[in-house]
Write a protein that holds these residues in place. Structure first.
Motif, mmCIF file in Angstrom:
data_model
loop_
_atom_site.group_PDB
_atom_site.id
_atom_site.type_symbol
_atom_site.label_atom_id
_atom_site.label_comp_id
_atom_site.label_asym_id
_atom_site.label_seq_id
_atom_site.Cartn_x
_atom_site.Cartn_y
_atom_site.Cartn_z
ATOM 1 N N UNK A 25 0.806 -1.225 0.000
ATOM 2 C CA UNK A 25 0.000 0.000 0.000
ATOM 3 C C UNK A 25 0.836 1.270 0.000
ATOM 4 N N UNK A 26 2.130 1.155 0.301
ATOM 5 C CA UNK A 26 2.982 2.333 0.382
ATOM 6 C C UNK A 26 3.040 2.944 1.770
ATOM 7 N N UNK A 27 2.370 2.335 2.754
ATOM 8 C CA UNK A 27 2.450 2.825 4.131
ATOM 9 C C UNK A 27 3.880 2.680 4.649
ATOM 10 N N UNK A 56 6.555 3.879 -5.796
ATOM 11 C CA UNK A 56 7.391 4.903 -5.172
ATOM 12 C C UNK A 56 7.449 6.187 -5.993
ATOM 13 N N UNK A 57 7.112 6.100 -7.280
ATOM 14 C CA UNK A 57 7.174 7.280 -8.150
ATOM 15 C C UNK A 57 5.810 7.950 -8.320
ATOM 16 N N UNK A 58 4.797 7.410 -7.685
ATOM 17 C CA UNK A 58 3.445 7.957 -7.844
ATOM 18 C C UNK A 58 3.113 8.920 -6.706
ATOM 19 N N UNK A 59 2.264 9.910 -6.994
ATOM 20 C CA UNK A 59 1.780 10.823 -5.972
ATOM 21 C C UNK A 59 0.791 10.086 -5.075
ATOM 22 N N UNK A 60 0.817 10.400 -3.780
ATOM 23 C CA UNK A 60 -0.054 9.708 -2.838
ATOM 24 C C UNK A 60 -1.532 9.893 -3.206
ATOM 25 N N UNK A 61 -1.884 11.050 -3.719
ATOM 26 C CA UNK A 61 -3.278 11.282 -4.109
ATOM 27 C C UNK A 61 -3.692 10.345 -5.240
#
Length: 263
Positions: free
Chosen positions: A59-61, A77-82
């Motif tokens: 999930x990126x947490x 890792x390269x994506x914006x959290x939104x």
């Protein structure tokens, strides 16, 4: 290039060589898997096997110590959290708040990734929140304050918040914790019916049999991935869980079930 890499181009979610080390201890080691669009992948394993860690990494947490996570073919890792939040929702095992909010307030937070100055709250958002509350049987408690809820009611509210996010991928860490058997079956039935890709960590192995595939973790490593009946063999039940197990057939409908016994 890792031979597994091409699989991630068509996967809804996946990882290569995922490793997470804390204070010199590897909680997860070299895990590679891909989740097919629309499937429900169950994550099973004994306590401490790395189930929650894997979900937090997917999930990126958490950030991995090594390896990478890919969401719809893109490195997470390269994506914006939104942008991630518009595709993926998470229900953690331990998530709470001390804020004085109502059930409706908590579920409305699921709409946050979709709101902006150009797209303020609308009637559509109200309807999405209402439907999420209906789906988890909490509409009648929508004005109740969070601190007055039972553990099971809070768990259902967390799931409603994730549903209100309208994700394409849903990650759930033991979502039936604190729920009575009626709501356990209701929530699992709801998840199975949703038109989303789902990754779900489960303790109950018979509930896990309802998943399309299972990933079995042991000691932070992925030791099996495949159809539930192929993964949960008597040999793996003994080596991973320390129990004897054999299959029974329910005479009512022919369903195969696990019978587990202590050593």
């Amino acid at each position: 290039m890792n031979a597994f890499s091409p699989l991630l181009d068509t996967a809804a979610l996946g990882c290569i060589g995922l490793t997470h080390i804390v204070k010199g201890q590897a909680l997860l080691q070299d895990v590679s898997l891909s989740v097919r669009p629309g499937e429900t992948l169950g994550i099973v394993g004994p306590n401490g096997s790395g189930k929650s860690t894997l979900l937090k990494l997917l999930s990126g947490i958490l950030a991995p110590s090594a390896g990478s996570v890919h969401l719809a073919g893109q490195p997470l890792a390269q994506m914006k959290r939104r942008d991630v939040a518009r595709q993926l929702a998470v229900v953690e095992q331990q998530a709470d708040t001390s804020d004085s909010i109502t059930v409706r307030d908590a579920v409305e937070l699921g709409r946050t990734p979709w709101l902006s100055a150009l797209a303020p709250w609308s009637g559509e958002d109200d309807e999405i929140v209402r439907q999420a509350l209906v789906d988890v049987d909490l509409l009648h408690l929508r004005e109740r304050h969070w601190q007055t809820l039972s553990g099971g009611e809070r768990q259902r509210a967390h799931i409603a918040r994730a549903l209100a996010q309208r994700p394409q991928i849903l990650l759930l860490d033991e979502p039936t914790n604190h729920l009575d058997i009626q709501h356990q079956l209701s929530i699992l039935g709801l998840v199975k019916a949703l038109p989303v890709t789902c990754v779900i960590a489960l303790h109950d192995l018979n509930q896990a049999l309802e998943c399309d595939r299972l990933a079995l973790l042991h000691g932070g490593r992925l030791i099996a991935l495949g159809l539930p009946h192929d993964v949960l063999t008597p040999e793996r039940l003994l080596s991973a869980f320390g129990v004897h197990g054999h299959w029974l057939t329910d005479p009512l409908d022919g369903t195969r079930l696990l019978r587990l016994r202590a050593l």
